[in-house]
Scaffold this motif. Sequence first.
Motif, short mmCIF file in Angstrom:
data_model
loop_
_atom_site.label_atom_id
_atom_site.label_comp_id
_atom_site.label_asym_id
_atom_site.label_seq_id
_atom_site.Cartn_x
_atom_site.Cartn_y
_atom_site.Cartn_z
N PHE A 165 0.41 -41.65 -2.22
CA PHE A 165 1.74 -41.22 -2.64
C PHE A 165 2.80 -42.30 -2.41
O PHE A 165 4.00 -42.03 -2.46
N GLY A 166 2.35 -43.51 -2.12
CA GLY A 166 3.30 -44.60 -1.93
C GLY A 166 3.77 -44.77 -0.50
O GLY A 166 4.79 -45.43 -0.27
N GLY A 167 3.06 -44.17 0.47
CA GLY A 167 3.43 -44.30 1.87
C GLY A 167 3.94 -43.01 2.48
O GLY A 167 4.20 -42.03 1.77
N GLY A 168 4.10 -43.03 3.80
CA GLY A 168 4.50 -41.83 4.54
C GLY A 168 5.82 -41.23 4.12
O GLY A 168 5.90 -40.02 3.85
N PRO A 169 6.90 -42.03 4.06
CA PRO A 169 8.21 -41.46 3.68
C PRO A 169 8.18 -40.79 2.30
O PRO A 169 8.72 -39.69 2.13
N LEU A 170 7.54 -41.44 1.33
CA LEU A 170 7.47 -40.85 -0.01
C LEU A 170 6.62 -39.59 -0.03
O LEU A 170 6.96 -38.61 -0.71
N ALA A 171 5.52 -39.60 0.72
CA ALA A 171 4.66 -38.41 0.79
C ALA A 171 5.44 -37.22 1.34
O ALA A 171 5.31 -36.10 0.84
N ARG A 172 6.26 -37.49 2.35
CA ARG A 172 7.06 -36.41 2.96
C ARG A 172 8.11 -35.88 1.98
O ARG A 172 8.39 -34.69 1.95
N ILE A 173 8.68 -36.77 1.18
CA ILE A 173 9.70 -36.36 0.21
C ILE A 173 9.06 -35.58 -0.95
O ILE A 173 9.57 -34.54 -1.38
N ILE A 174 7.94 -36.10 -1.44
CA ILE A 174 7.30 -35.52 -2.62
C ILE A 174 6.66 -34.17 -2.33
O ILE A 174 6.70 -33.26 -3.17
N HIS A 175 6.08 -34.02 -1.15
CA HIS A 175 5.30 -32.82 -0.81
C HIS A 175 6.02 -31.51 -1.13
O HIS A 175 5.46 -30.65 -1.83
N PRO A 176 7.24 -31.28 -0.66
CA PRO A 176 7.88 -29.99 -0.94
C PRO A 176 8.22 -29.77 -2.41
O PRO A 176 8.20 -28.64 -2.90
N PHE A 177 8.49 -30.86 -3.15
CA PHE A 177 8.79 -30.70 -4.57
C PHE A 177 7.54 -30.27 -5.34
O PHE A 177 7.62 -29.48 -6.28
N ILE A 178 6.38 -30.80 -4.93
CA ILE A 178 5.13 -30.35 -5.54
C ILE A 178 4.91 -28.88 -5.22
O ILE A 178 4.38 -28.12 -6.04
N LEU B 17 -0.92 -31.17 -3.04
CA LEU B 17 -0.32 -30.61 -1.82
C LEU B 17 -1.29 -30.69 -0.65
O LEU B 17 -0.88 -31.00 0.49
N ALA B 18 -2.56 -30.43 -0.91
CA ALA B 18 -3.56 -30.50 0.16
C ALA B 18 -3.68 -31.93 0.69
O ALA B 18 -3.70 -32.15 1.91
N LEU B 19 -3.73 -32.89 -0.21
CA LEU B 19 -3.86 -34.29 0.20
C LEU B 19 -2.64 -34.78 0.96
O LEU B 19 -2.76 -35.39 2.04
N SER B 20 -1.45 -34.52 0.42
CA SER B 20 -0.22 -34.97 1.10
C SER B 20 0.01 -34.19 2.39
O SER B 20 0.47 -34.76 3.39
N GLY B 21 -0.35 -32.91 2.39
CA GLY B 21 -0.19 -32.11 3.61
C GLY B 21 -1.12 -32.55 4.72
O GLY B 21 -0.72 -32.66 5.88
N LEU B 22 -2.38 -32.82 4.38
CA LEU B 22 -3.33 -33.30 5.37
C LEU B 22 -2.91 -34.66 5.91
O LEU B 22 -3.10 -34.96 7.10
N ALA B 23 -2.35 -35.49 5.03
CA ALA B 23 -1.89 -36.82 5.46
C ALA B 23 -0.79 -36.71 6.52
O ALA B 23 -0.72 -37.55 7.44
N LEU B 24 0.03 -35.69 6.42
CA LEU B 24 1.12 -35.49 7.38
C LEU B 24 0.70 -34.62 8.56
O LEU B 24 1.44 -34.52 9.55
N PHE B 25 -0.48 -34.02 8.45
CA PHE B 25 -0.92 -33.06 9.46
C PHE B 25 -1.46 -33.75 10.72
O PHE B 25 -1.22 -33.30 11.84
N HIS B 26 -2.20 -34.87 10.53
CA HIS B 26 -2.86 -35.51 11.67
C HIS B 26 -2.89 -37.03 11.47
O HIS B 26 -3.13 -37.50 10.34
N SER C 242 7.43 -20.40 4.16
CA SER C 242 7.43 -21.21 5.38
C SER C 242 7.83 -22.65 5.07
O SER C 242 8.48 -23.32 5.88
N GLY C 243 7.48 -23.12 3.87
CA GLY C 243 7.86 -24.47 3.47
C GLY C 243 9.37 -24.62 3.31
O GLY C 243 9.94 -25.66 3.65
N ILE C 244 10.02 -23.58 2.81
CA ILE C 244 11.47 -23.59 2.67
C ILE C 244 12.14 -23.71 4.04
O ILE C 244 13.10 -24.47 4.23
N VAL C 245 11.59 -23.00 5.02
CA VAL C 245 12.16 -23.01 6.37
C VAL C 245 12.11 -24.42 6.98
O VAL C 245 13.04 -24.83 7.68
N ILE C 246 11.04 -25.16 6.70
CA ILE C 246 10.90 -26.49 7.33
C ILE C 246 11.34 -27.64 6.42
O ILE C 246 11.17 -28.80 6.76
N TRP C 247 11.93 -27.31 5.26
CA TRP C 247 12.45 -28.33 4.35
C TRP C 247 13.86 -28.72 4.83
O TRP C 247 14.87 -28.25 4.33
#
Length: 234
Positions: free
Chosen positions: A61-74, A42-51, A144-149
């Motif tokens: 995680f296989g690229g940006g789109p996949l990282a965004r999809i996988i992050h909330p499931f993790i 979660l830290a790695l995928s979250g930081l990747a999407l953070f900045h 907060s993750g549920i709110v932004i999912w």
Amino acid sequence: MTTRTETQKGDRIEQGTPVTVHRYTAAARINHWITAISLVLLALSGLALFHPSLYFLTGLFGGGPLARIIHPFIGVVLMLSFLGLFARFWKLNLWTRTDNIWLGRVKDVLAAQEGSLPEVGKYNAGQKLVFWSMSILIVLLFVSGIVIWQQYFSAYFTIDQRRIAVLSHSVLAIVAICVWIVHVYAAIWVRGTVGAMTRGKVTGGWAWRHHRRWLKELAKRKPEADPTSSTPAE
């Protein structure tokens, strides 16, 4: 007035040279490592999407789109796994007067002058602070993750609510990463701690030095799994 126990089922002393103390069951260790691995992912995928400067991490995680999809499931896996840890350990992490004394002598802790510290149970005040901090942070991150999912919950929240949740989620994540770093550093610094969570065992000397009250309570308890064991030597 009853005294709160500092031991759990599975904690026991095994005679030998040196004396071995069973600290964590296999189930507890698996639960811990699922939680730890989920948190790292979660830290790695979250930081990747953070900045943008950290976007290269999405390659893990296989690229940006996949990282965004996988992050909330993790995140869901982390929440469920941590609930298991919480159920196992929350009673042993309740605050006591001894913890106030231990914190008041934190300079001795850092200087490894443990002779001046009070005897502690299975967890000291520092470990308890990490436990309760992560408990609060993980719950808030999940909410907060549920709110932004947006894929599943966009219809239930306003744009302003999602903006507040994004900011809160980012700040909470940074704090959680800092707490995690402290936890890992302390585990490495106190020699033998990592082994306790990989093998489930510590030496009698380690238990006597760092968690003496826990060891003494174990020594008074009847053996669970080894009927041939007796009161342990120090």
